[in-house]
Write an enzyme that holds these catalytic residues in place. Structure first.
Site, short mmCIF file in Angstrom:
data_model
loop_
_atom_site.label_atom_id
_atom_site.label_comp_id
_atom_site.label_asym_id
_atom_site.label_seq_id
_atom_site.Cartn_x
_atom_site.Cartn_y
_atom_site.Cartn_z
N VAL A 14 -47.34 55.36 -20.86
CA VAL A 14 -46.40 55.30 -19.65
C VAL A 14 -45.32 54.12 -20.10
O VAL A 14 -44.33 53.99 -20.06
CB VAL A 14 -46.89 55.02 -18.48
N LYS A 103 -52.61 53.53 -9.45
CA LYS A 103 -53.12 54.13 -8.03
C LYS A 103 -54.38 53.38 -7.60
O LYS A 103 -54.53 53.05 -6.79
CB LYS A 103 -53.19 55.45 -8.17
N GLU A 188 -59.39 62.38 -19.87
CA GLU A 188 -59.74 61.19 -20.30
C GLU A 188 -60.97 61.53 -21.20
O GLU A 188 -61.65 62.51 -20.68
CB GLU A 188 -60.10 59.95 -19.17
N LYS A 203 -54.89 58.40 -4.86
CA LYS A 203 -53.55 58.60 -4.29
C LYS A 203 -53.38 59.06 -3.00
O LYS A 203 -52.38 58.75 -2.23
CB LYS A 203 -52.99 59.80 -5.17
N1 LIG Z 1 -50.61 58.74 -18.23
C1 LIG Z 1 -50.20 59.11 -17.13
O1 LIG Z 1 -49.55 60.19 -17.24
C2 LIG Z 1 -49.89 58.34 -15.89
C3 LIG Z 1 -49.22 58.89 -14.88
C4 LIG Z 1 -49.18 58.22 -13.63
C5 LIG Z 1 -49.87 57.04 -13.66
N2 LIG Z 1 -50.41 56.47 -14.59
C6 LIG Z 1 -50.91 55.18 -14.59
O2 LIG Z 1 -50.14 54.29 -15.68
C7 LIG Z 1 -50.97 53.21 -16.29
C8 LIG Z 1 -50.90 53.27 -17.72
O3 LIG Z 1 -51.52 54.58 -17.99
P1 LIG Z 1 -51.43 54.93 -19.56
O4 LIG Z 1 -51.58 56.37 -19.35
O5 LIG Z 1 -50.08 54.59 -20.22
O6 LIG Z 1 -52.58 54.16 -20.16
P2 LIG Z 1 -52.75 53.94 -21.91
O7 LIG Z 1 -52.15 54.98 -22.62
O8 LIG Z 1 -54.20 53.76 -21.97
O9 LIG Z 1 -51.99 52.73 -21.87
C9 LIG Z 1 -52.53 51.37 -21.19
C10 LIG Z 1 -51.98 50.15 -22.42
O10 LIG Z 1 -52.36 49.05 -21.74
C11 LIG Z 1 -52.93 48.31 -22.88
N3 LIG Z 1 -53.83 47.35 -22.43
C12 LIG Z 1 -55.17 47.50 -21.58
N4 LIG Z 1 -55.77 46.27 -21.37
C13 LIG Z 1 -54.95 45.53 -21.77
C14 LIG Z 1 -54.90 44.17 -21.64
N5 LIG Z 1 -55.96 43.42 -21.04
N6 LIG Z 1 -54.03 43.14 -21.98
C15 LIG Z 1 -52.85 43.81 -22.76
N7 LIG Z 1 -52.78 45.27 -23.03
C16 LIG Z 1 -53.93 45.97 -22.54
C17 LIG Z 1 -53.62 49.22 -23.70
O11 LIG Z 1 -53.71 48.64 -25.02
P3 LIG Z 1 -54.73 49.23 -26.20
O12 LIG Z 1 -54.06 50.29 -26.74
O13 LIG Z 1 -54.74 48.03 -27.00
O14 LIG Z 1 -55.97 49.73 -25.49
C18 LIG Z 1 -52.65 50.50 -23.71
O15 LIG Z 1 -51.57 49.99 -24.65
C19 LIG Z 1 -52.34 53.59 -15.39
O16 LIG Z 1 -52.47 52.67 -14.36
C20 LIG Z 1 -52.28 54.84 -15.09
O17 LIG Z 1 -53.11 55.06 -14.01
C21 LIG Z 1 -50.71 57.10 -15.80
#
Ligand SMILES: NC(=O)c1ccc[n+]([C@@H]2O[C@H](COP(=O)([O-])OP(=O)(O)OC[C@H]3O[C@@H](n4cnc5c(N)ncnc54)[C@H](OP(=O)(O)O)[C@@H]3O)[C@@H](O)[C@H]2O)c1
Length: 435
Positions: A14, A103, A188, A203
């Site tokens: 995201v 969420k 996941e 949600k």
């Molecule tokens: N994906 C979707 O379709 C979707 C839809 C709705 C809501 N969301 C929400 O959006 C949020 C992000 O989701 P995502 O799918 O984008 O997750 P993601 O792809 O796993 O991305 C999370 C990012 O945050 C980084 N991160 C984690 N811990 C960190 C820390 N302590 N310091 C700095 N960076 C850190 C991770 O780095 P690393 O790469 O180094 O681990 C990764 O780049 C979540 O809350 C999720 O529930 C996602």
């Protein structure tokens, strides 16, 4: 033109989508916001050589974004409730507006965080936290604000919906489809949050808080996953004119608020029954408007970024005019938020799908029917299959009328105790979704 500066923490799915969207549509976004939106700092943990960050300053410690005096709006896209919670607390304490897609964070810590935001005179925005790109928070908080919301029901987890759709369309079993969902990147590596209903519960709690003007109460949601759904039940449901969907349901009743996530049979003709694959949809019943349905992509980089950036634009408009948001964070003025009793599941009334294995001999069905009738449970439909070659047991499927859950549980135990019934009854709730 005034300038508003955004810091993005987390450059995963995201985060990268949000950065790309803010850059690609910068001119249109500025026209809509009435100011230039500049990305002032990124907070990332690991390298993302595939993401073009140009000259934007990058910090390895996300707290540096929360502490950067140039940042007006911090966008939290890390996920989870550890670092993300500390980060959002710090950003709010530093007087920054926050946008999040998280969420779990809102459902579990929202009450505290909204309070902190209000104290600091800033906003905490979370459109992307529910149903990804679908602007259902805005619809509930603003578009439907004249209504008394009676109930809402949503398909709010794309992975679960993908699995159930594949089980129905291709007759595949749960474990096989889950493995494919993981390979496709929908689920996941640890799919527990999706298939056990925890993600949907997060949600639902947020939707219910807005719909009914009550605090977020994640620990009060009844949560049942889809791991127990068998392909045979998907097939029998179809024969009865129903589809099985994993729904989050919140309903206002005189005795209390229903808050529940579970597999549900819904009539195949309902629009919600035809929301397939990874799509999400939320059906909301308001007293003035009647039913309205919000449908679209519940996840994915740019669909989710669409909601994140819309929140950023809302905040930027306010900042550009030097005013705070007129829309309360939960849609109701904080002092009007009221705790409401949550109805225990045993008092919830739904219809039921029951599947049992019975001996193929006379009198079994009449024993089952008389247990039901003594309890005032009427049988609305029944399927009894012929025994397979060489078998003496047959599946019997019953649809009941609406019954209090405590009573249905008692009836099920009594039927299970019959010598002619083998094992446990498979039970799935049924909702007509018609009022
Ligand atoms: N994906 C979707 O379709 C979707 C839809 C709705 C809501 N969301 C929400 O959006 C949020 C992000 O989701 P995502 O799918 O984008 O997750 P993601 O792809 O796993 O991305 C999370 C990012 O945050 C980084 N991160 C984690 N811990 C960190 C820390 N302590 N310091 C700095 N960076 C850190 C991770 O780095 P690393 O790469 O180094 O681990 C990764 O780049 C979540 O809350 C999720 O529930 C996602």
């Amino acid at each position: 033109m005034k300038r508003v500066t955004v810091g993005i923490c987390g450059l995963g799915t995201v985060g990268a989508g949000t950065l790309a969207l803010l850059q690609r549509n910068a001119a249109d976004i500025a026209d809509r916001a009435g100011c230039q939106i500049e990305i002032g700092r990124l907070g990332v943990r690991g390298d993302r050589p595939d993401v073009e960050t140009g000259t934007i300053p990058v910090s390895r410690d996300v707290m540096a974004v929360a502490d950067d005096p140039e940042i007006d709006i911090l966008v939290e896209l890390i996920g989870g409730t550890d670092t993300a919670l500390a980060l959002v607390r710090r950003a709010l304490a530093n007087g920054k507006h926050v946008v999040t897609a998280n969420k779990a964070l809102i459902a579990e810590f929202g009450n505290e965080l909204f309070h902190s935001a209000a104290e600091a005179g800033v906003s905490l925005s979370y459109e992307a936290a529910v149903a990804g790109g679908i602007p259902v928070i805005k619809a509930l908080r603003e578009g439907l604000s004249a209504n008394r919301i009676q109930w809402l029901a949503g398909i709010i987890n794309g992975t679960g919906n993908f699995i159930l759709t594949e089980m129905r369309d291709r007759g595949r079993d749960f474990a096989e489809v889950l493995a494919e969902a993981q390979a496709l990147g929908y689920a996941e590596a640890d799919p527990t949050f999706d298939v056990e209903g925890i993600d949907a519960a997060h949600k639902l709690v947020i939707l219910a808080a807005i719909a009914f003007g009550m605090p977020l109460q994640f620990d009060k949601v009844y949560t049942e996953g889809i791991t127990g759904i068998e392909t045979v039940d998907v097939g029998y449901a179809e024969q009865l004119g129903y589809r099985i969907k994993h729904l989050g349901i919140a309903r206002r009743t005189e005795q209390g608020i229903e808050l529940r996530v579970h597999p549900t049979l819904i009539p195949a003709k309902r629009l919600l029954a035809n929301v397939n694959g990874v799509k999400n949809a939320v059906l909301v019943e308001g007293d003035a408007v009647g039913p309205t349905l919000y449908y679209g992509a519940g996840a994915g980089a740019e669909p989710t970024a669409s909601a994140v950036v819309a929140d950023v634009i809302d905040l930027a408009r306010n900042l550009a005019r030097g005013q705070g948001s007129a829309v309360p964070m939960l849609g109701v003025q904080p002092e009007a938020i009221e705790s409401r009793p949550i109805l225990p599941m045993e008092d919830v009334r739904t219809a039921w799908y029951l599947r049992m294995t019975a001996e193929d001999k006379p009198g079994v069905l009449s024993d089952v029917a008389s247990i039901c009738s003594r309890a005032g449970v009427s049988i609305e439909a029944l399927i009894q299959k012929e025994p397979a070659e060489g078998q003496t047991r047959v599946p019997v499927i019953i649809l009941t009328n609406r019954t209090r859950e405590g009573e249905l549980n008692r009836v099920a135990r009594e039927i299970e105790a019959l010598d002619s019934i083998e094992g446990q009854i498979t039970r799935i709730r049924v909702e007509a979704l018609d009022g």
